[in-house]
Structures are given as C-alpha cells and as structure tokens.
Design an enzyme around this catalytic site. Sequence first.
Site, PDB file in Angstrom:
ATOM      1  N   LYS A 147       0.901  10.177  -0.908  1.00  0.00           N
ATOM      2  CA  LYS A 147       0.193  11.154  -0.099  1.00  0.00           C
ATOM      3  C   LYS A 147       1.250  11.978   0.904  1.00  0.00           C
ATOM      4  CE  LYS A 147      -3.700  11.047  -2.122  1.00  0.00           C
ATOM      5  NZ  LYS A 147      -4.324  12.304  -2.901  1.00  0.00           N
TER       6      LYS A 147
ATOM      7  N   LYS B 231     -12.934  -7.198  12.910  1.00  0.00           N
ATOM      8  CA  LYS B 231     -13.292  -6.392  13.863  1.00  0.00           C
ATOM      9  C   LYS B 231     -12.217  -5.097  13.774  1.00  0.00           C
ATOM     10  CE  LYS B 231     -13.406 -10.053  17.535  1.00  0.00           C
ATOM     11  NZ  LYS B 231     -12.953 -10.850  18.662  1.00  0.00           N
TER      12      LYS B 231
ATOM     13  N   ARG C  72     -13.448   1.466  11.093  1.00  0.00           N
ATOM     14  CA  ARG C  72     -13.537   2.384  10.056  1.00  0.00           C
ATOM     15  C   ARG C  72     -14.408   3.660  10.426  1.00  0.00           C
ATOM     16  NH1 ARG C  72      -9.692  -0.376   9.384  1.00  0.00           N
ATOM     17  NH2 ARG C  72      -8.581  -0.749   7.326  1.00  0.00           N
TER      18      ARG C  72
ATOM     19  N   ARG D 290      -9.135   3.117  12.767  1.00  0.00           N
ATOM     20  CA  ARG D 290      -9.195   4.274  11.933  1.00  0.00           C
ATOM     21  C   ARG D 290     -10.271   5.070  12.212  1.00  0.00           C
ATOM     22  NH1 ARG D 290      -6.950   4.634   7.103  1.00  0.00           N
ATOM     23  NH2 ARG D 290      -5.254   3.525   7.836  1.00  0.00           N
TER      24      ARG D 290
ATOM     25  N   TYR E 202       0.548   4.342  -2.401  1.00  0.00           N
ATOM     26  CA  TYR E 202      -0.509   5.293  -1.759  1.00  0.00           C
ATOM     27  C   TYR E 202      -0.371   6.151  -0.544  1.00  0.00           C
ATOM     28  CZ  TYR E 202      -5.249   7.353  -1.400  1.00  0.00           C
ATOM     29  OH  TYR E 202      -6.281   7.951  -1.072  1.00  0.00           O
ATOM     30  N   ASP E 203       0.247   5.372   0.351  1.00  0.00           N
ATOM     31  CA  ASP E 203       0.254   6.092   1.566  1.00  0.00           C
ATOM     32  C   ASP E 203       1.541   6.984   1.648  1.00  0.00           C
ATOM     33  OD1 ASP E 203      -1.439   3.920   2.249  1.00  0.00           O
ATOM     34  OD2 ASP E 203      -0.229   2.960   3.444  1.00  0.00           O
TER      35      ASP E 203
ATOM     36  N   TYR F 262     -12.753  -9.276   5.602  1.00  0.00           N
ATOM     37  CA  TYR F 262     -11.469 -10.038   5.556  1.00  0.00           C
ATOM     38  C   TYR F 262     -10.974  -9.915   7.090  1.00  0.00           C
ATOM     39  CZ  TYR F 262     -11.434  -9.210   0.518  1.00  0.00           C
ATOM     40  OH  TYR F 262     -11.549  -9.431  -0.798  1.00  0.00           O
ATOM     41  N   GLY F 263     -10.102 -10.793   7.311  1.00  0.00           N
ATOM     42  CA  GLY F 263      -9.700 -11.113   8.822  1.00  0.00           C
ATOM     43  C   GLY F 263     -10.985 -11.469   9.800  1.00  0.00           C
TER      44      GLY F 263
ATOM     45  N   ARG G  31       0.970  -1.310  -0.011  1.00  0.00           N
ATOM     46  CA  ARG G  31      -0.113  -0.066   0.176  1.00  0.00           C
ATOM     47  C   ARG G  31       0.853   1.077  -0.066  1.00  0.00           C
ATOM     48  NH1 ARG G  31      -5.411  -1.742   2.415  1.00  0.00           N
ATOM     49  NH2 ARG G  31      -5.333   0.513   3.162  1.00  0.00           N
TER      50      ARG G  31
END
Length: 423
Positions: A241, A300, A303, A367, A237-238, A296-297, A234
């Site tokens: 930015k 838990k 967001r 997040r 993108y991370d 996914y995962g 990622r």
Amino acid sequence: MGSELTYRGHEPQPTSDSYSPKPTKPWSTVVTPPITYILREQRLLFVLIGIIIATIFFALIPSSQTIYVSKPAHFIHPPRPIYRFNPGGKVPLSLKRKGLRIVVTGGAGFVGSHLVDRLIERGDSVIVVDNFFTGNKDNVMHHFGKSNFELIRHDVVKPLLLEVDQIYHLACPASPVHYKYNPTNVVGTLNMLGLAKRVGARFLLTSTSEVYGDPLQHPQVETYWGNVNPIGVRSCYDEGKRTAETLTMDYHRGAGVEVRIARIFNTYGPRMCIDDGRVVSNFVAQALRKEPMTVYGDGKQTRSFQYVSDLVDGLMRLMEGEHVGPFNLGNPGEFTMLELAQVVQETIDPDAKIEFRPNTEDDPHKRKPDITKAKNLLGWEPKVALRNGLPMMVSDFRRRIFGDHKDNSVAITVGGLRGTMEA
C-alpha cells in the site's frame, strides 16, 4: 359666372384639420367610460373565456414532486430527496445532474458493494470489476438488470480498457488471511493508474492505516511516515500500500492524473467476510457459533472501528472534493481488544467465553486516526457509534451463518435516527 354656380347636392362639406384612417373608438372619448366598452357586444364573455382557458392550460402543466427514498438499512442517514419530474415538465437547471460513468474495482467486496449502492442510488452508471477472490456476487445481485449497472469478472493485475469518468480502486485483499495468500497491491494499482491516464479519469486509491505500521506516534496524522517492517509477514500488504501511494503520487506529479488517496482504518458492517481473520468478524462469528472469542496477546492492543456507511460517505466526499490527500478515514473512538470483546458479549451473548492466544508477528500495539484534516477539508466525520452499528452486522452474520429468516428486520437507532435493516 360658371364658377359661382352652386348645384344641388354639391353644397360645401365641413372640413377637419386632422385626418385619421380609422373611426374614433367610443372608449377613447371621455364621454364613454371603459367599463361601458367592455359590457358592450359581449366583450365581457370573451374575457371570462380567456381566463378559463389560461387556468386550464397552467393546471395541466406538471409540477415537480419530491419523493423520499430510504437508503439500504445498513446506511443510517436521513432519506435523501430525489427529484422526479413527469413527462412534459421542465427541469430547473439547478436540479439537473449529469450522471457519471464510474468503475469500482473490488466492487463486489465488503466496502465496494456498499459504495456501489450509493453510486447507483445517486444516478451514476457503475461498472464493477472483481475477480471474486474475496468478493461475492450476492453483494451486488440486487443491481442485476439495472440499465446503469455492469459487472465484469476480471483481475486487475491484467490491463483493462474502459471509458469512465472516475475510478474507485478498492481491489485488494484486506485481511491477513487473504493478503498473505494473494498480495496484489502494486500491479493492480499500476494498471488502474494507466487506465486513468489514458482516459483522463479521476483516480481514488483506497490505502490503509497499515502504512503507519506499528506506530511510534499516537494518534496518527497523515504527515507521519510510519514504522513498518519491510520484510515482515505483513509487509506484502503494508509496503504494498505504501508503494501504491507512491505510484499514485508519481502519476499525479508526472502525468497530471487527478488522484485522491484515502487511508482507511478498521471498518465493520454487513457483508464482511465471515472468516477473514479480522478482529470484529472473528469475534462476531465466534460468539454466534458459541465458540470462545480468541484474543491475541494480552488484549490491550487498541483499534478504532468505523461503520461502513461512514467510510463510504468519506470516500465519496474525497472523490468529489478538490484535495488530493492522503486523508485518514476512521473513527477516533479507541477500544482495546478486550473492550471490543465485551461489546460483542453485550450484543450477542453475555456468557460468551474469551480465550487468550499468543500474539501474531508485527501486530500494531496502538491504532487511532487523527481526522482533523478530513473534518476541516472534507467536512467529514463518522456518526455511527460501535454499540449502534454492531447489532446490524450481527443480524447480517446470523442470517448468513444460520440462514435465519424468521426475524427479517432489525430496528436500530443510530446517531439519533431510527433505521431498519433487512436481516
């Protein structure tokens, strides 16, 4: 002797001590009152005629009218008054506003097209620059033919010269499916900053909550530096930015460019790409298609989800304000992925299935934005709750997936206000 003779007709005349070139007016004496003067010689008639003429004159001068125009359905806000004046009337200075010339890169995309709607509605001249990698002409087609709208097919990784007052830089793939295929953060931002410097425009960078990576601080404040894997899947993108923010601040400090930085948290709403890999669009599309919703995962991970109209309002407040930022723009309401799936079930299909899959690499566990700074300095906070905004997104997805035009309007109450969305 001759001097003493008095001839007939030459008798001495009475003399006055004062001389006046005009005869004395009858109304100037105490003997004749003013009302007598007005009534003589039809003077009252002329006074009445003058009053009638003045009344007709002022009646014909157009007055201002306040006309309320409702916003597009996905913006659930009170209707904003637009002041319109008929030809010949004078516009008070306090109501005049000079329209700005604004470029929106990525303006045919999900967030960009909603921003364009608001700017056009406000009376600005808008130039949309988009290469249509993730954007779509359908998102801005309703503006075609308007004199204050232009559309340019262009990739911002190549230089562009325009004369504008403001630049909203949104051009960048924002979903994992797209940014892993075509990362364009740094070069596009550099070109747009160069344009802002050359023409003296104010520049707004739409950064992302991804600059915080997998955060060790919760909720995230703007002073937190983040926890990012610089070589992960990622990172294009991370880190892209994060570099874009660095370039923006360097142009501000070194070249005097007026800049603004917004860190956008998860946003949803109509016009999202249907299969872009983001969790809200994934869940909605899967539930509509009667497919299992993939979590996914363990589900838990948390967001925060803000409706697109709230984000657009925040971006415009930031651009028009006097603070550089960065500012967190997001909804502090926190949901786990399982809770989000349950909300989608309630909205679309209570029988929708949930399927668990292995988690993706570098997926953040938590997040949530701290928006204290935006509240205090911009006077901004989100107003649309997830359970109120999601049905409007579902209606838009249903129309685009199935071409369903039977129910062409969906009424929804958002934040105490009733709005209608064309489906």
